[in-house]
Design a protein around this motif. Structure first.
Motif, mmCIF file in Angstrom:
data_model
loop_
_atom_site.group_PDB
_atom_site.id
_atom_site.type_symbol
_atom_site.label_atom_id
_atom_site.label_comp_id
_atom_site.label_asym_id
_atom_site.label_seq_id
_atom_site.Cartn_x
_atom_site.Cartn_y
_atom_site.Cartn_z
ATOM 1 N N VAL A 93 -5.715 -7.133 6.916
ATOM 2 C CA VAL A 93 -4.393 -6.958 6.306
ATOM 3 C C VAL A 93 -3.311 -6.943 7.383
ATOM 4 O O VAL A 93 -2.276 -7.616 7.269
ATOM 5 C CB VAL A 93 -4.354 -5.651 5.488
ATOM 6 C CG1 VAL A 93 -2.945 -5.376 4.967
ATOM 7 C CG2 VAL A 93 -5.350 -5.724 4.324
ATOM 8 N N ARG A 94 -3.525 -6.191 8.450
ATOM 9 C CA ARG A 94 -2.552 -6.097 9.531
ATOM 10 C C ARG A 94 -2.275 -7.480 10.147
ATOM 11 O O ARG A 94 -1.122 -7.849 10.389
ATOM 12 C CB ARG A 94 -3.066 -5.140 10.606
ATOM 13 C CG ARG A 94 -2.108 -4.971 11.788
ATOM 14 C CD ARG A 94 -2.799 -4.219 12.922
ATOM 15 N NE ARG A 94 -3.067 -2.839 12.563
ATOM 16 C CZ ARG A 94 -2.218 -1.834 12.794
ATOM 17 N NH1 ARG A 94 -1.047 -2.070 13.367
ATOM 18 N NH2 ARG A 94 -2.538 -0.604 12.457
ATOM 19 N N ASP A 95 -3.331 -8.247 10.360
ATOM 20 C CA ASP A 95 -3.161 -9.571 10.969
ATOM 21 C C ASP A 95 -2.341 -10.489 10.068
ATOM 22 O O ASP A 95 -1.498 -11.260 10.554
ATOM 23 C CB ASP A 95 -4.525 -10.208 11.253
ATOM 24 C CG ASP A 95 -5.276 -9.517 12.394
ATOM 25 O OD1 ASP A 95 -4.649 -8.711 13.108
ATOM 26 O OD2 ASP A 95 -6.484 -9.774 12.539
ATOM 27 N N ALA A 96 -2.582 -10.415 8.764
ATOM 28 C CA ALA A 96 -1.828 -11.248 7.836
ATOM 29 C C ALA A 96 -0.348 -10.882 7.860
ATOM 30 O O ALA A 96 0.531 -11.750 7.954
ATOM 31 C CB ALA A 96 -2.387 -11.112 6.421
ATOM 32 N N ARG A 101 2.600 -13.106 6.515
ATOM 33 C CA ARG A 101 2.001 -13.470 5.235
ATOM 34 C C ARG A 101 1.676 -12.217 4.422
ATOM 35 O O ARG A 101 1.118 -11.266 4.965
ATOM 36 C CB ARG A 101 0.721 -14.288 5.450
ATOM 37 C CG ARG A 101 0.957 -15.617 6.137
ATOM 38 C CD ARG A 101 -0.329 -16.443 6.221
ATOM 39 N NE ARG A 101 -1.310 -15.828 7.102
ATOM 40 C CZ ARG A 101 -2.467 -15.317 6.710
ATOM 41 N NH1 ARG A 101 -2.794 -15.308 5.420
ATOM 42 N NH2 ARG A 101 -3.302 -14.796 7.584
ATOM 43 N N PRO A 102 2.002 -12.209 3.127
ATOM 44 C CA PRO A 102 1.598 -11.083 2.272
ATOM 45 C C PRO A 102 0.081 -11.062 2.107
ATOM 46 O O PRO A 102 -0.562 -12.112 2.119
ATOM 47 C CB PRO A 102 2.303 -11.378 0.941
ATOM 48 C CG PRO A 102 2.548 -12.857 0.958
ATOM 49 C CD PRO A 102 2.739 -13.247 2.383
ATOM 50 N N ASP A 125 -5.275 -5.508 -8.343
ATOM 51 C CA ASP A 125 -4.660 -6.306 -7.284
ATOM 52 C C ASP A 125 -3.315 -5.717 -6.871
ATOM 53 O O ASP A 125 -2.454 -5.475 -7.730
ATOM 54 C CB ASP A 125 -4.428 -7.743 -7.751
ATOM 55 C CG ASP A 125 -5.716 -8.499 -8.011
ATOM 56 O OD1 ASP A 125 -6.726 -8.185 -7.364
ATOM 57 O OD2 ASP A 125 -5.711 -9.410 -8.871
ATOM 58 N N ILE A 126 -3.148 -5.514 -5.578
ATOM 59 C CA ILE A 126 -1.851 -5.167 -5.025
ATOM 60 C C ILE A 126 -1.587 -6.094 -3.841
ATOM 61 O O ILE A 126 -2.510 -6.736 -3.326
ATOM 62 C CB ILE A 126 -1.772 -3.693 -4.565
ATOM 63 C CG1 ILE A 126 -2.829 -3.394 -3.490
ATOM 64 C CG2 ILE A 126 -1.922 -2.751 -5.760
ATOM 65 C CD1 ILE A 126 -2.715 -2.012 -2.879
ATOM 66 N N VAL A 127 -0.340 -6.163 -3.412
ATOM 67 C CA VAL A 127 0.025 -7.012 -2.278
ATOM 68 C C VAL A 127 0.670 -6.135 -1.205
ATOM 69 O O VAL A 127 1.641 -5.421 -1.484
ATOM 70 C CB VAL A 127 0.991 -8.131 -2.702
ATOM 71 C CG1 VAL A 127 1.371 -8.998 -1.492
ATOM 72 C CG2 VAL A 127 0.357 -8.995 -3.799
ATOM 73 N N VAL A 128 0.135 -6.190 -0.004
ATOM 74 C CA VAL A 128 0.694 -5.467 1.138
ATOM 75 C C VAL A 128 1.653 -6.396 1.876
ATOM 76 O O VAL A 128 1.275 -7.510 2.253
ATOM 77 C CB VAL A 128 -0.415 -4.979 2.091
ATOM 78 C CG1 VAL A 128 0.198 -4.304 3.321
ATOM 79 C CG2 VAL A 128 -1.356 -4.013 1.373
ATOM 80 N N ILE A 129 2.899 -5.936 2.066
ATOM 81 C CA ILE A 129 3.900 -6.786 2.719
ATOM 82 C C ILE A 129 4.445 -6.170 4.002
ATOM 83 O O ILE A 129 5.282 -6.779 4.673
ATOM 84 C CB ILE A 129 5.056 -7.123 1.765
ATOM 85 C CG1 ILE A 129 5.815 -5.862 1.352
ATOM 86 C CG2 ILE A 129 4.544 -7.876 0.540
ATOM 87 C CD1 ILE A 129 7.109 -6.146 0.604
ATOM 88 N N GLY A 130 3.983 -4.975 4.368
ATOM 89 C CA GLY A 130 4.457 -4.353 5.595
ATOM 90 C C GLY A 130 3.736 -3.048 5.860
ATOM 91 O O GLY A 130 3.005 -2.538 5.007
#
Length: 348
Positions: A93-96, A101-102, A125-130
């Motif tokens: 997740v961190r690399d994305a 990229r989300p 489903d969730i989306v990590v953006i930061g």
């Protein structure tokens, strides 16, 4: 990260809608959530009655592979990564996010503090953006909330390592490489309609009842519709009134509130098929929209009767009577899906 977001009716199709707009993809502008769901081809049905569950009845109206079927149909490549190592899972997740990229991941809703629910559902489903290492907070986008949510590292780690129902989350992450442009809409729609019809027609699809105790019963597709319509008639013989009351309220939630977009996902399909008909001029897609709307109304009627005020047995009787129409409505929908797929030259 500049990430577009609109609240959605379902976690998977809502997240995919946002991701497509983020990638700058669409046909007549950014797609609506209904169009995304329709193009996933993920319409399905699973019904299970199992005394080890609470409530002891489970109903879901989509297949398990929306998150891969939709992007792959649209020309994306998808890698599904899973690990029991929390460090490895977080590094994906961190690399994305570091690459701009989300990151689409699974999380158990019971471990997400902003949802305030006790019900376990591990495939949310969730989306990590930061993220913020100093405050140890993750920036999360969820279809059920308008604003970006701040979730502690610890809470997200619990949500992503859940052993809850229906499967362990295992820090699952979808690595999606979107194409520069989308395929022709009519071709993608025909493939999706064919997949949905095939999934509903097949009686040997996977079921969470597999491997469970011998008292559990379950089915998928049209067989699940038939089983549900027949099985609901036996509920007062199987369950005491207090459990019957719980199941009836649970049935209403499964159909309308449990992230289905209303009408057990059939309302999303109807909206998407109507978009396809409008953008392509395909009247067969319009017929799918009508049939899906009728199915959604049928399921919503069962749900509304189940949650009405009054004695549980009275509500059960009305819901059971209304459920008798569901097998016909679902078969009409499958027939419309088959015709729409064949009309575009796709074997159904």
């Amino acid at each position: 990260m500049n990430y577009p977001h609109r609240r959605g009716g379902h976690c998977g199709s809502g997240a995919m809608r946002d991701l497509l707009e983020w990638a700058g993809l669409g046909w007549d502008g950014p797609p609506g959530e209904g169009l995304v769901f329709a193009l996933s081809g993920s319409l399905d049905l699973s019904y299970v009655r199992d005394a080890t569950l609470m409530p002891p009845v489970y109903l879901v109206g989509r297949g398990s592979d929306l998150e891969t079927d939709l992007p792959e149909r649209l020309g994306a490549s998808v890698s599904v990564l899973a690990s029991d190592d929390p460090t490895e899972g977080w590094n994906w997740v961190r690399d994305a996010v570091d690459a701009g990229r989300p990151a689409l991941v699974w999380a158990d809703i019971a471990e997400l503090p902003y949802l305030r629910v006790r019900l376990q559902m591990s495939r949310h489903d969730i989306v990590v953006i930061g993220y913020d290492d100093e405050q140890e907070l993750v920036h999360v986008v969820d279809n059920d909330r308008d604003e970006v949510q701040l979730v502690s590292y610890a809470a997200l780690a619990r949500a992503r390592s859940s052993q809850g129902f229906p499967v362990p989350t295992r820090h699952t992450y979808y690595d999606i490489d979107w194409p520069e442009r989308l395929p022709e809409l009519s071709s993608a729609a025909a493939q999706a309609f064919a997949q949905a019809a095939a999934s509903m027609t097949s009686a040997d699809g996977p079921s969470i009842v597999s491997g469970r105790d011998s008292t559990a019963v379950g089915a998928t597709g049209l067989a699940a519709v038939d089983l549900f319509a027949a099985d609901i008639a036996s509920w007062p013989e199987v369950f005491p009134d207090d459990v019957l009351d719980l199941i009836l309220h649970g049935l209403s939630a499964f159909v309308e509130k449990a992230g289905t977009g209303g009408g057990l996902f059939r309302r999303l399909l109807s909206s998407g098929a109507a978009d396809i008909a409008r953008m392509t001029g395909d009247t067969r897609a319009g017929d799918v929209a009508v049939a899906a709307h009728d199915c959604a109304e049928g399921w919503s009627l069962v749900a509304s009767l189940a949650r009405e005020a009054g004695p549980a047995r009275d509500r059960w009787q009305q819901a059971a009577d209304a459920a008798g129409e569901l097998p016909r409505l679902e078969r009409d929908l499958v027939a419309a899906l088959n015709v729409a797929a064949a009309d575009q030259g796709t074997p159904a």
